[in-house]
Design a protein around this motif. Structure first.
Motif, PDB file in Angstrom:
ATOM      1  N   VAL A 165      -6.515   2.219  -0.782  1.00  0.00           N
ATOM      2  CA  VAL A 165      -5.885   1.380  -1.811  1.00  0.00           C
ATOM      3  C   VAL A 165      -4.546   1.992  -2.217  1.00  0.00           C
ATOM      4  O   VAL A 165      -3.526   1.304  -2.335  1.00  0.00           O
ATOM      5  CB  VAL A 165      -6.811   1.214  -3.045  1.00  0.00           C
ATOM      6  N   ARG A 166      -4.545   3.318  -2.388  1.00  0.00           N
ATOM      7  CA  ARG A 166      -3.304   4.003  -2.785  1.00  0.00           C
ATOM      8  C   ARG A 166      -2.219   3.806  -1.716  1.00  0.00           C
ATOM      9  O   ARG A 166      -1.078   3.457  -2.010  1.00  0.00           O
ATOM     10  CB  ARG A 166      -3.589   5.502  -2.987  1.00  0.00           C
ATOM     11  N   GLN A 167      -2.605   3.987  -0.462  1.00  0.00           N
ATOM     12  CA  GLN A 167      -1.621   3.846   0.622  1.00  0.00           C
ATOM     13  C   GLN A 167      -1.146   2.391   0.759  1.00  0.00           C
ATOM     14  O   GLN A 167      -0.005   2.129   1.098  1.00  0.00           O
ATOM     15  CB  GLN A 167      -2.219   4.320   1.944  1.00  0.00           C
ATOM     16  N   PHE A 168      -2.077   1.458   0.493  1.00  0.00           N
ATOM     17  CA  PHE A 168      -1.703   0.045   0.591  1.00  0.00           C
ATOM     18  C   PHE A 168      -0.666  -0.300  -0.486  1.00  0.00           C
ATOM     19  O   PHE A 168       0.312  -1.002  -0.223  1.00  0.00           O
ATOM     20  CB  PHE A 168      -2.951  -0.831   0.460  1.00  0.00           C
ATOM     21  N   LYS A 169      -0.882   0.239  -1.699  1.00  0.00           N
ATOM     22  CA  LYS A 169       0.076  -0.039  -2.779  1.00  0.00           C
ATOM     23  C   LYS A 169       1.453   0.516  -2.428  1.00  0.00           C
ATOM     24  O   LYS A 169       2.488  -0.117  -2.664  1.00  0.00           O
ATOM     25  CB  LYS A 169      -0.411   0.593  -4.094  1.00  0.00           C
ATOM     26  N   SER A 170       1.456   1.682  -1.813  1.00  0.00           N
ATOM     27  CA  SER A 170       2.725   2.288  -1.458  1.00  0.00           C
ATOM     28  C   SER A 170       3.399   1.499  -0.321  1.00  0.00           C
ATOM     29  O   SER A 170       4.619   1.313  -0.306  1.00  0.00           O
ATOM     30  CB  SER A 170       2.447   3.760  -1.126  1.00  0.00           C
ATOM     31  N   LEU A 171       2.572   0.990   0.601  1.00  0.00           N
ATOM     32  CA  LEU A 171       3.094   0.142   1.687  1.00  0.00           C
ATOM     33  C   LEU A 171       3.764  -1.118   1.114  1.00  0.00           C
ATOM     34  O   LEU A 171       4.862  -1.515   1.522  1.00  0.00           O
ATOM     35  CB  LEU A 171       1.921  -0.238   2.591  1.00  0.00           C
ATOM     36  N   MET A 172       3.104  -1.728   0.130  1.00  0.00           N
ATOM     37  CA  MET A 172       3.640  -2.949  -0.479  1.00  0.00           C
ATOM     38  C   MET A 172       4.964  -2.656  -1.190  1.00  0.00           C
ATOM     39  O   MET A 172       5.905  -3.446  -1.136  1.00  0.00           O
ATOM     40  CB  MET A 172       2.637  -3.530  -1.479  1.00  0.00           C
ATOM     41  N   GLN A 173       5.009  -1.502  -1.877  1.00  0.00           N
ATOM     42  CA  GLN A 173       6.240  -1.127  -2.582  1.00  0.00           C
ATOM     43  C   GLN A 173       7.385  -0.940  -1.587  1.00  0.00           C
ATOM     44  O   GLN A 173       8.514  -1.392  -1.790  1.00  0.00           O
ATOM     45  CB  GLN A 173       6.000   0.170  -3.383  1.00  0.00           C
ATOM     46  N   ASN A 174       7.037  -0.312  -0.458  1.00  0.00           N
ATOM     47  CA  ASN A 174       8.043  -0.079   0.574  1.00  0.00           C
ATOM     48  C   ASN A 174       8.557  -1.396   1.162  1.00  0.00           C
ATOM     49  O   ASN A 174       9.760  -1.570   1.388  1.00  0.00           O
ATOM     50  CB  ASN A 174       7.438   0.824   1.657  1.00  0.00           C
TER      51      ASN A 174
END
Ligand code: AMP
Ligand code: MG
Length: 308
Positions: free
Chosen positions: A48-57
């Motif tokens: 979930v944490r990595q997905f949120k960062s992917l979306m931000q990117n």
């Protein structure tokens, strides 16, 4: 004038799977829309944490709305793209070619004229449409692309299964424990309960383009956000929504937009020449058509066969 941004939470995902519990779940706002993520598995929290960062990117790089994004700077010819960014734009161009330009990623100048970036809606003069600069706008593919990147990320982690809802674009990953299909509700363009339910097994992308998702009204006429590249006006194809089911998120997203522009007849011809997606069409009249490979239930519809 009225803005109606569909937050897509009406898209229902029925996650009733005997014996499996949601491990990690989060709802947040990204890429100008509501994002819901549910992940099952040991590394779910990290996923979930990595997905949120992917979306931000994705937003930082590819947003056409945000003037500080890489894409906006590229549109102003202020920056060079990296090799992988150029490769992505090449893939986008190929999808445009495949749809004979119905999906056109260079409509940014026209989308801006209609006020869809700053919510300052207006009907542009024809001369302004003719003279609008060709600027990148990837709004029709980035959500699907984000889902696809998320699948790559989930695959590389110890995640068992996941469902992502990126502004109504659904990405499933893996199988439910009881091996029953994921069930995705299709939003009723007229509002209210979903009009039908699509069942898919395993990893799939289910993407909808609709005239109800973003629009304004003037003198009783609805002007929505899906532009016909041939006219520069909102596509008037007789369709209210198109849902595409495809293994690849970016393809699903580009095609849902393109098929909406094409209209039912041309879209069916296009589907008959393809073998990588299925689709559900809802006409403005409310009539529903589904290509023969879709598993659609809970509604009356006409099946579109492979052969004419
Ligand atoms: P979607 O909701 O995926 O159909 O994408 C619609 C968004 O893509 C719009 O808000 C515009 O930013 C952009 N767009 C509009 N019309 C087109 C088109 N014909 N081809 C590509 N992008 C488009
Ligand atoms: Mg799209």
């Amino acid at each position: 004038m009225k803005r109606f941004l569909c937050l897509s939470i009406i898209v229902c995902i029925f996650l009733s799977c005997a014996g499996c519990q949601t491990q990690y779940q989060e709802t947040f706002f990204a890429m100008d829309t509501v994002v819901q993520v549910q992940v099952w598995g040991r590394d779910g929290q990290e996923a979930v944490r990595q997905f949120k960062s992917l979306m931000q990117n994705m937003e930082d790089v590819w947003s056409a709305v945000d003037e500080t994004s890489v894409l906006s700077a590229y549109n102003r010819a202020e920056v060079e793209l990296t090799q992988s960014q150029k490769t992505f734009l090449d893939q986008v161009q190929q999808l445009s070619k495949r749809t004979d330009g119905a999906f056109d990623p260079l409509l940014g100048g026209i989308v801006a004229l209609w006020g869809f970036y700053d919510d300052d809606y207006k009907i542009p003069e024809s001369a302004a449409i003719q003279n609008a600069p060709r600027l990148w706008d990837l709004g029709a593919v980035v959500k699907g692309y984000a889902g696809q990147l998320a699948v790559d990320m989930l695959e590389s982690m110890q995640v068992e299964r996941a469902v992502l809802n990126i502004g109504g674009n659904i990405q499933t990953y893996g199988n439910k424990t009881d091996n029953t299909p994921w069930q995705i509700g299709i939003q009723n363009p007229a509002g209210g309960d979903p009009v039908g339910v699509i069942s898919v097994m395993g990893t799939a992308s289910i993407v909808t383009s609709g005239d109800y998702q973003r629009y304004f009204e003037e003198d009783g006429v609805r002007y929505h956000h899906i532009i016909d590249p041939e006219t520069g006006f909102p596509a008037d194809s007789g369709l209210s929504s198109v849902t595409v089911v495809c293994r690849d998120g970016m393809t699903a997203d580009a095609l849902s937009t393109a098929l909406f522009v094409m209209g039912l007849e041309e879209a069916v011809e296009f589907w008959r020449k393809s073998d990588d997606f299925e689709a559900v069409f809802i006409l403005k009249s409310g009539q529903i058509y589904a290509t023969q490979g879709v598993c659609l239930t809970d509604c009356a519809f006409e099946v579109i066969p492979r052969e004419d």
